[in-house]
Design an enzyme around this catalytic site. Structure first.
Site, PDB file in Angstrom:
ATOM      1  N   GLY A  83      44.687  51.416  45.050  1.00 29.09           N
ATOM      2  CA  GLY A  83      45.896  50.155  45.197  1.00 29.09           C
ATOM      3  C   GLY A  83      46.860  50.912  44.443  1.00 29.09           C
ATOM      4  N   ALA A  84      46.980  52.016  44.730  1.00 28.04           N
ATOM      5  CA  ALA A  84      48.119  52.791  44.574  1.00 28.04           C
ATOM      6  C   ALA A  84      49.129  52.103  45.366  1.00 28.04           C
ATOM      7  CB  ALA A  84      47.978  54.113  44.614  1.00 28.04           C
ATOM      8  N   ASP A 122      50.829  45.588  44.040  1.00 31.34           N
ATOM      9  CA  ASP A 122      52.078  45.245  43.296  1.00 31.34           C
ATOM     10  C   ASP A 122      51.236  45.773  41.489  1.00 31.34           C
ATOM     11  OD1 ASP A 122      53.770  43.217  42.239  1.00 31.34           O
ATOM     12  OD2 ASP A 122      52.351  42.358  41.258  1.00 31.34           O
ATOM     13  N   LEU A 123      50.900  45.648  40.712  1.00 31.23           N
ATOM     14  CA  LEU A 123      50.361  46.357  39.630  1.00 31.23           C
ATOM     15  C   LEU A 123      50.981  47.879  39.304  1.00 31.23           C
ATOM     16  CD1 LEU A 123      48.616  45.116  36.898  1.00 31.23           C
ATOM     17  CD2 LEU A 123      47.135  46.624  37.705  1.00 31.23           C
ATOM     18  N   ARG A 157      45.376  51.728  52.002  1.00 31.78           N
ATOM     19  CA  ARG A 157      44.955  52.081  53.493  1.00 31.78           C
ATOM     20  C   ARG A 157      46.043  52.466  53.866  1.00 31.78           C
ATOM     21  NH1 ARG A 157      43.196  46.548  54.438  1.00 31.78           N
ATOM     22  NH2 ARG A 157      44.068  46.467  52.948  1.00 31.78           N
ATOM     23  N   ASP A 207      41.669  43.971  29.309  1.00 34.95           N
ATOM     24  CA  ASP A 207      41.717  42.783  29.023  1.00 34.95           C
ATOM     25  C   ASP A 207      43.409  42.904  28.773  1.00 34.95           C
ATOM     26  OD1 ASP A 207      42.788  40.425  27.386  1.00 34.95           O
ATOM     27  OD2 ASP A 207      40.690  39.573  28.044  1.00 34.95           O
ATOM     28  N   HIS A 208      44.582  42.829  29.052  1.00 37.25           N
ATOM     29  CA  HIS A 208      45.752  43.699  28.647  1.00 37.25           C
ATOM     30  C   HIS A 208      46.428  42.720  27.438  1.00 37.25           C
ATOM     31  CE1 HIS A 208      47.663  40.358  30.688  1.00 37.25           C
ATOM     32  NE2 HIS A 208      48.891  40.406  29.932  1.00 37.25           N
ATOM     33  N   GLU A 248      53.115  29.272  28.490  1.00 39.70           N
ATOM     34  CA  GLU A 248      53.936  30.383  30.062  1.00 39.70           C
ATOM     35  C   GLU A 248      54.659  29.590  30.698  1.00 39.70           C
ATOM     36  OE1 GLU A 248      52.097  33.448  32.204  1.00 39.70           O
ATOM     37  OE2 GLU A 248      50.483  32.256  31.886  1.00 39.70           O
ATOM     38  N   HIS A 289      41.668  36.536  28.210  1.00 38.67           N
ATOM     39  CA  HIS A 289      42.562  36.939  26.694  1.00 38.67           C
ATOM     40  C   HIS A 289      42.334  35.514  25.100  1.00 38.67           C
ATOM     41  CE1 HIS A 289      44.104  38.346  29.842  1.00 38.67           C
ATOM     42  NE2 HIS A 289      44.565  37.468  31.267  1.00 38.67           N
TER      43      HIS A 289
HETATM   44  N1  LIG Z   1      49.574  42.530  39.577  1.00 37.51           N
HETATM   45  C1  LIG Z   1      49.457  41.653  38.761  1.00 37.51           C
HETATM   46  O1  LIG Z   1      50.624  41.708  37.813  1.00 37.51           O
HETATM   47  C2  LIG Z   1      48.294  41.777  37.786  1.00 37.51           C
HETATM   48  C3  LIG Z   1      47.022  42.105  39.055  1.00 37.51           C
HETATM   49  N2  LIG Z   1      45.615  42.430  38.172  1.00 37.51           N
HETATM   50  C4  LIG Z   1      45.051  42.356  38.880  1.00 37.51           C
HETATM   51  O2  LIG Z   1      44.885  43.852  39.684  1.00 37.51           O
HETATM   52  C5  LIG Z   1      44.551  43.966  40.895  1.00 37.51           C
HETATM   53  C6  LIG Z   1      45.181  44.553  41.704  1.00 37.51           C
HETATM   54  O3  LIG Z   1      46.151  43.529  41.778  1.00 37.51           O
HETATM   55  P1  LIG Z   1      47.419  43.910  42.821  1.00 37.51           P
HETATM   56  O4  LIG Z   1      48.211  45.146  42.365  1.00 37.51           O
HETATM   57  O5  LIG Z   1      48.545  42.554  41.950  1.00 37.51           O
HETATM   58  O6  LIG Z   1      47.854  43.355  43.881  1.00 37.51           O
HETATM   59  P2  LIG Z   1      47.831  43.421  45.663  1.00 37.51           P
HETATM   60  O7  LIG Z   1      47.394  42.964  46.697  1.00 37.51           O
HETATM   61  O8  LIG Z   1      49.374  44.258  45.376  1.00 37.51           O
HETATM   62  O9  LIG Z   1      47.967  44.825  45.888  1.00 37.51           O
HETATM   63  C7  LIG Z   1      46.285  45.501  46.535  1.00 37.51           C
HETATM   64  C8  LIG Z   1      45.757  47.141  46.707  1.00 37.51           C
HETATM   65  O10 LIG Z   1      44.815  47.409  47.088  1.00 37.51           O
HETATM   66  C9  LIG Z   1      44.864  48.304  47.974  1.00 37.51           C
HETATM   67  N3  LIG Z   1      43.606  47.458  49.138  1.00 37.51           N
HETATM   68  C10 LIG Z   1      43.785  46.275  49.066  1.00 37.51           C
HETATM   69  N4  LIG Z   1      42.561  46.267  50.222  1.00 37.51           N
HETATM   70  C11 LIG Z   1      41.706  47.824  50.263  1.00 37.51           C
HETATM   71  C12 LIG Z   1      40.992  48.280  51.366  1.00 37.51           C
HETATM   72  N5  LIG Z   1      40.428  47.897  52.106  1.00 37.51           N
HETATM   73  N6  LIG Z   1      41.529  49.380  51.510  1.00 37.51           N
HETATM   74  C13 LIG Z   1      41.408  50.499  50.264  1.00 37.51           C
HETATM   75  N7  LIG Z   1      42.706  49.720  49.734  1.00 37.51           N
HETATM   76  C14 LIG Z   1      42.987  48.783  50.146  1.00 37.51           C
HETATM   77  C15 LIG Z   1      46.190  47.621  49.148  1.00 37.51           C
HETATM   78  O11 LIG Z   1      46.498  49.153  49.109  1.00 37.51           O
HETATM   79  P3  LIG Z   1      46.935  49.141  50.936  1.00 37.51           P
HETATM   80  O12 LIG Z   1      47.002  47.769  51.490  1.00 37.51           O
HETATM   81  O13 LIG Z   1      47.206  50.255  51.474  1.00 37.51           O
HETATM   82  O14 LIG Z   1      45.453  48.987  51.484  1.00 37.51           O
HETATM   83  C16 LIG Z   1      46.877  47.807  47.793  1.00 37.51           C
HETATM   84  O15 LIG Z   1      47.219  49.097  47.085  1.00 37.51           O
HETATM   85  C17 LIG Z   1      43.668  43.107  41.047  1.00 37.51           C
HETATM   86  O16 LIG Z   1      42.139  42.700  40.726  1.00 37.51           O
HETATM   87  C18 LIG Z   1      44.279  41.679  40.352  1.00 37.51           C
HETATM   88  O17 LIG Z   1      43.774  40.288  40.034  1.00 37.51           O
HETATM   89  C19 LIG Z   1      45.386  42.155  36.653  1.00 37.51           C
HETATM   90  C20 LIG Z   1      47.077  41.728  36.163  1.00 37.51           C
HETATM   91  C21 LIG Z   1      48.090  41.420  36.341  1.00 37.51           C
HETATM   92  O1  LIG Z   2      46.588  37.703  33.372  1.00 30.43           O
HETATM   93  C1  LIG Z   2      47.049  36.598  33.224  1.00 30.43           C
HETATM   94  O2  LIG Z   2      48.592  37.228  32.126  1.00 30.43           O
HETATM   95  C2  LIG Z   2      49.528  36.751  32.548  1.00 30.43           C
HETATM   96  C3  LIG Z   2      49.867  36.280  31.260  1.00 30.43           C
HETATM   97  O3  LIG Z   2      50.593  36.975  30.307  1.00 30.43           O
HETATM   98  P1  LIG Z   2      51.749  37.871  29.488  1.00 30.43           P
HETATM   99  O4  LIG Z   2      51.541  39.172  28.963  1.00 30.43           O
HETATM  100  O5  LIG Z   2      52.757  37.557  30.552  1.00 30.43           O
HETATM  101  O6  LIG Z   2      52.002  36.790  28.167  1.00 30.43           O
HETATM  102  C4  LIG Z   2      49.167  35.233  33.673  1.00 30.43           C
HETATM  103  O7  LIG Z   2      50.986  34.962  33.688  1.00 30.43           O
HETATM  104  C5  LIG Z   2      48.813  35.380  34.322  1.00 30.43           C
HETATM  105  O8  LIG Z   2      48.454  34.454  35.321  1.00 30.43           O
HETATM  106  C6  LIG Z   2      47.419  35.998  34.232  1.00 30.43           C
HETATM  107  O9  LIG Z   2      45.996  36.459  35.215  1.00 30.43           O
END
Ligand SMILES: NC(=O)C1=CN([C@@H]2O[C@H](COP(=O)(O)OP(=O)(O)OC[C@H]3O[C@@H](n4cnc5c(N)ncnc54)[C@H](OP(=O)(O)O)[C@@H]3O)[C@@H](O)[C@H]2O)C=CC1
Ligand SMILES: O=C1O[C@H](COP(=O)(O)O)[C@@H](O)[C@H](O)[C@H]1O
Length: 503
Positions: free
Chosen positions: A10-11, A14-15, A44, A179-180, A218, A242
């Protein structure tokens, strides 16, 4: 610190951009990454190493808490990054990855320690874990660790199934469940607040504490996450993980200088002591609600059902408040009130411990005194305040003493957690026992919500939540502390409470 290859699924997501790269950079600048460190990003998208490195640099510019004043430092950091195309379901991609990692380990002379970080949707966790095992990536002469993001399951059964699958490829000691909230410095502080302070320790029980309130409010709404959020609600998104983690961290009684095993053992004991709710108990102890239209910061805000991607008749909860009781020697009879909601008046995560009244309570209250409070502000601001009574012009007056204020350079939760995963310290990661007990406690709530046995209340966006959540505390003679309210209502609340204390 031991050398490590950080394998990031998932490099491109968004996370990774918003949290993981900035956290790694800050660790690097603080000298908290191993000298021998290599990161292989996976996704991908058909990216080159150079394109990946540029995108990492961009994410530092956008999201790092540090300004990038030293280009050589940034260059030295991103030079550790490589990219490889990998489709999670394609086994040959894991073989190719193994070749790349082995070559890097050999070129850099790295001990083959591998940290697999799954920053991808939870539906991929088991496939990735089994492919790591089958491809040989997990058969290393060094250590291997698996870091996973929430959500960890959708309910008790799915969480158990997920854990069973993961444990075919990784042992419990190798699994680091993020669990952040456990990475927030103030939550980490809770562990020592009681155990390292005899004054607080002496007061930390049902003898002196009237109730405990844990709030995570929030201002944001569902944002672009309708597809996810409309199926999970506040109960799964925040409460099961959390909020219950904060409860555990506050309620544990630890020997001084406890190690990770002791922290986890005591957290588990807290969860085991929670008085279970049956499905029919839920209505009396849990409030669920959904935000209606309102305003925030003077701007009109849509109601939940009008948000893009949300079903027009959605019964999903965006707010939950619950009364929890811990049946152990220390906490028997002390209600813990827990609430979390989206589109509330302010962003604040806090814990308030309300102490019982002094023996001469009638006179202290008549003269204007208020209960002693320990107020722990967790985020986005940090602080510990104690409310005491002093005398002014012959009358008692509550004063707040600031015991701790936020420092400007607070490490991000992800910095703390990634560092701990790198050094193999599991203290602030969720152990399976805690996760399972948390799902087991929450399951009757999920069932009662599902069967509509609990009314879905409404609250105005930009408010402090539904009136029914105020009533939950009022039934016991309490009220929520430190909600930002209009003054007249605040005065009324104080008066009501004073009347109750004065009999
Ligand atoms: N974003 C956030 O703030 C937070 C996210 N999370 C958790 O973190 C995880 C990732 O979230 P987020 O980064 O937001 O998600 P995104 O949708 O932004 O990113 C998903 C990633 O997964 C990769 N991916 C998806 N399908 C495939 C596949 N079949 N093969 C290989 N790679 C794949 C994508 O790469 P590509 O498209 O290049 O294939 C991409 O890098 C989730 O479990 C989410 O619940 C938890 C807390 C906060
Ligand atoms: O895990 C989550 O946390 C955020 C809230 O995190 P915080 O550090 O900003 O308090 C929440 O917005 C989101 O829905 C949830 O998935």
């Amino acid at each position: 610190m031991e050398p490590v290859t950080y394998v990031l699924f998932g490099a491109t997501g968004d996370l990774a951009k918003r949290k993981i790269y900035p956290a790694l950079y800050n660790l690097f600048v603080d000298g908290k990454l191993p000298d021998s460190f290599s990161l292989i990003g996976l996704g991908r998208r058909d990216w080159s190493d150079e394109y990946f490195q540029t995108s990492v640099e961009q994410s530092l510019r956008n999201f790092s808490r540090r300004e990038l004043v030293n280009p050589e430092l940034v260059q030295s950091f991103i030079s550790k990054f490589r990219y490889s195309v990998l489709d999670i379901g394609r086994t040959e991609d894991y073989k190719k990855l193994l070749g790349i990692i082995e070559e890097r380990e050999s070129t850099l002379g790295l001990t083959p320690n591998r940290l697999f970080y799954l920053s991808v949707g939870p539906e991929y966790f088991t496939t990735i874990a089994s492919n790591i095992a089958e491809s040989g990536l997990g058969s290393t002469a060094g250590w291997k660790r698996l870091v996973i993001e929430k959500p960890f399951g959708h309910d008790l059964q799915s969480a158990r199934e997920l854990n069973e699958q993961l444990s075919k490829s990784f042992t419990e000691d190798e699994i680091f469940r993020i669990d952040h909230y456990l990475g927030k410095p103030m939550v980490q502080n809770l562990e020592v607040l009681e155990s390292a302070n005899p004054i607080i320790q002496a007061l930390w029980s049902n003898r002196y504490i009237a109730n405990v309130q844990i709030t995570a409010s929030e201002t944001v709404g569902v944002e672009e996450r309708a597809g996810y959020y409309d199926h999970v609600g506040a109960v799964r998104d925040m409460f099961q993980n959390h909020m219950l983690q904060m409860l555990m961290m506050l309620a544990i009684h630890l020997p001084h200088n406890s190690n990770a095993q002791e922290v986890r053992k005591h957290k588990k004991q807290v969860m085991e002591a929670l008085i279970p709710l049956s499905k029919s108990d839920v209505r009396a102890n849990v409030i669920r609600a959904q935000y209606a239209e309102g305003s925030l910061g003077g701007n009109p805000v849509k109601g939940y059902r009008a948000e893009p991607g949300i079903a027009a008749a959605s019964m999903n909860d965006t707010y939950i408040a619950a009364k929890i009781q811990i049946d152990d020697f220390f906490w028997r009879g002390v209600p813990f009130y827990i609430r979390t909601g989206k589109r509330m008046k302010e962003k604040s995560t806090r814990i308030v411990v309300e102490f019982k009244e002094a023996l001469n309570q009638a006179s202290s209250v008549i003269n204007g005194g208020a209960p002693n409070l320990l107020h722990i502000e967790i985020s986005p601001n940090e602080g510990i305040m104690l409310q005491l009574n002093t005398k002014e012009n012959g009358e008692l007056k509550p004063v707040q003493i600031q015991l701790h204020e936020s420092s400007k350079e607070i490490p991000e939760a992800y910095e703390n957690l990634i560092y701990d995963a790198l050094v193999g310290n599991p203290t602030f990661f969720a152990h399976w026992d805690e996760v399972e007990l948390a799902w087991a406690w929450v399951q009757p709530i999920l069932d009662a919500f599902q069967d509509n046995q609990v009314p879905l209340h409404s609250y105005e966006a930009g408010s402090n939540g539904p009136a029914e959540a105020d009533a939950l505390l009022a039934e016991d003679g309490f009220h929520w502390w430190f909600d930002t309210k209009d003054e007249s209502k605040e005065k009324q609340q104080t008066k009501r409470k004073d009347e109750e204390y004065a009999y």
